[in-house]
Motif scaffolding. Structure first.
Motif, mmCIF file in Angstrom:
data_model
loop_
_atom_site.group_PDB
_atom_site.id
_atom_site.type_symbol
_atom_site.label_atom_id
_atom_site.label_comp_id
_atom_site.label_asym_id
_atom_site.label_seq_id
_atom_site.Cartn_x
_atom_site.Cartn_y
_atom_site.Cartn_z
ATOM 1 N N TYR A 40 -37.314 2.714 59.161
ATOM 2 C CA TYR A 40 -36.246 1.575 58.772
ATOM 3 C C TYR A 40 -36.681 0.507 59.368
ATOM 4 C CZ TYR A 40 -33.381 5.779 57.463
ATOM 5 O OH TYR A 40 -32.883 6.911 56.775
ATOM 6 N N HIS A 235 -40.743 10.887 43.122
ATOM 7 C CA HIS A 235 -41.482 10.359 44.489
ATOM 8 C C HIS A 235 -42.927 10.374 44.541
ATOM 9 C CE1 HIS A 235 -42.185 10.745 48.638
ATOM 10 N NE2 HIS A 235 -41.337 9.513 48.899
ATOM 11 N N LEU A 284 -39.833 0.446 46.515
ATOM 12 C CA LEU A 284 -38.631 0.988 47.256
ATOM 13 C C LEU A 284 -37.249 1.074 46.473
ATOM 14 C CD1 LEU A 284 -37.447 2.224 49.809
ATOM 15 C CD2 LEU A 284 -37.019 -0.265 50.512
ATOM 16 N N GLY A 285 -37.312 -0.097 45.510
ATOM 17 C CA GLY A 285 -36.265 -0.080 44.616
ATOM 18 C C GLY A 285 -36.176 0.742 43.672
ATOM 19 N N VAL A 287 -37.590 3.839 43.933
ATOM 20 C CA VAL A 287 -37.236 5.347 44.633
ATOM 21 C C VAL A 287 -35.696 5.274 44.686
ATOM 22 C CG1 VAL A 287 -37.689 6.488 46.555
ATOM 23 C CG2 VAL A 287 -39.576 5.577 45.583
ATOM 24 N N MET A 288 -35.201 4.222 45.206
ATOM 25 C CA MET A 288 -33.604 4.304 45.469
ATOM 26 C C MET A 288 -32.812 4.530 44.043
ATOM 27 S SD MET A 288 -33.516 4.002 48.783
ATOM 28 C CE MET A 288 -31.757 3.821 48.898
ATOM 29 N N ALA A 289 -33.421 3.873 43.235
ATOM 30 C CA ALA A 289 -32.881 3.803 41.744
ATOM 31 C C ALA A 289 -32.647 5.436 41.383
ATOM 32 C CB ALA A 289 -33.399 2.938 40.926
ATOM 33 N N ILE A 291 -33.031 8.003 43.724
ATOM 34 C CA ILE A 291 -32.448 8.907 44.654
ATOM 35 C C ILE A 291 -30.942 8.788 44.651
ATOM 36 C CG2 ILE A 291 -32.410 9.547 47.093
ATOM 37 C CD1 ILE A 291 -35.369 8.998 47.297
ATOM 38 N N VAL A 292 -30.403 7.456 44.842
ATOM 39 C CA VAL A 292 -29.175 7.365 45.173
ATOM 40 C C VAL A 292 -27.979 7.809 43.837
ATOM 41 C CG1 VAL A 292 -27.311 5.306 45.084
ATOM 42 C CG2 VAL A 292 -29.439 5.114 46.349
#
Length: 305
Positions: A40, A235, A284-285, A287-289, A291-292
């Motif tokens: 992080y 991923h 990263l965005g 991946v977050m799009a 996973i979230v």
């Protein structure tokens, strides 16, 4: 009265009890510290660098969204992004299809199932570097299948995709599918083995054929397995670097670049750390799009259970 008061007074906790209470926290503390600092904290640092003019070394001169604007105007980034759509889409779709088909076939309790399952799972035990190197040899027009078949008399046979800028991305798909489809098979096979056999027997009594049972009853019940496989494959696709580095190095030219390769090249070899940090944040965005929404759906379903 004094004896009663002494009996009611709680016993003093011994050092051993305190140690037992704190031991799990002490054991987890180093791991939590490594995650916080090594994951992080570095995400935050990369996010900060993406707004600076960092080049060979970190610099903290604020330039706002300039690096993202440069990234948006960079032709190589757009090639890498388009390659990711092609590579990721084909890789996920083909790996899921092959994995499901293999799982259904193995679910029929065939002979030598353990041996066959091991053979299919073996590629997943290899690193992407090994996979990329092996497939580079196989698909090299001067060394691999192309040369072998022409030496056997197939003079008209040509398979030079590895050196063709328009087709080299499909060589990466072939290698990645070869490595990941066995893992998908294992996921779905575990899911199939958990299905209640009484449901299948009831459907067979009603006259349903085996393909109908799998397509309309069994596979739809494996929705969590499907989404788990989808998350893992997406991923892998987004962060693919070692396969490209070993197999094509992004070439010919940069026709087989993927975002991870773009980020590495600009950050560590081209002296554009700010631009590389901006590309890393966009990855990263992505991946977050993925996973979230999945996590939100899972948590919402658990609340309704």
């Amino acid at each position: 009265m004094s004896s009663i008061a002494l009996q009611a007074r709680p016993a003093k906790a011994s050092p051993l009890d305190a140690l037992q209470r704190w031991l799990p926290k002490l054991v987890l503390a180093p791991s939590m510290l490594i995650v916080l600092v090594g994951f992080y904290a570095y995400i935050g640092w990369t996010f900060l660098l993406s707004f600076t003019n960092s080049r060979f070394m970190p610099s903290y001169k604020w330039v706002g969204l300039q690096q993202y604007e440069r990234l948006w105007d960079n032709d190589r980034w757009w090639v890498a992004s388009q390659n990711l759509l092609v590579f990721g889409g084909l890789f996920i779709a083909i790996s899921l299809t092959i994995g499901v088909v293999l799982a259904v076939l193995l679910d029929q309790r065939i002979r030598r199932e353990g041996l066959i399952r091991t053979i299919y799972l073996y590629p997943m035990a290899l690193s992407m570097i090994v996979t990329g190197t092996a497939w580079q040899w196989l698909l090299n027009p001067g060394l691999g299948l192309d040369k072998l078949l022409r030496d056997w008399g197939w003079e008209g046979f040509r398979f030079d995709w590895l050196v063709d800028p328009d087709r080299v991305i499909y060589c990466l798909v072939i290698a990645a599918v070869w490595q990941a489809s066995g893992f998908v098979m294992a996921l779905f096979l575990a899911g199939l083995r958990s299905v209640d056999q009484s449901i299948i027997r009831a459907a067979q009594v009603d006259g349903a054929s085996l393909p109908t049972i799998y397509l309309r009853i069994v596979l739809p019940s494996l929705r969590p397995v499907f989404f788990s496989a989808l998350m893992i494959l997406a991923h892998i696709a987004i962060k693919s670097f070692d396969l490209v580095a070993a197999m094509t190095a992004g070439g010919p030219g940069y026709s087989s670049d993927l975002p991870a390769m773009f980020m590495y090249a600009h950050t560590f070899t081209r002296g554009q750390m700010g631009l590389g940090a901006a590309s890393a944040m966009l990855m990263l965005g992505a991946v977050m799009a993925i996973i979230v929404p999945y996590l939100y759906s899972e948590l919402r379903n658990k609340r309704h259970v």
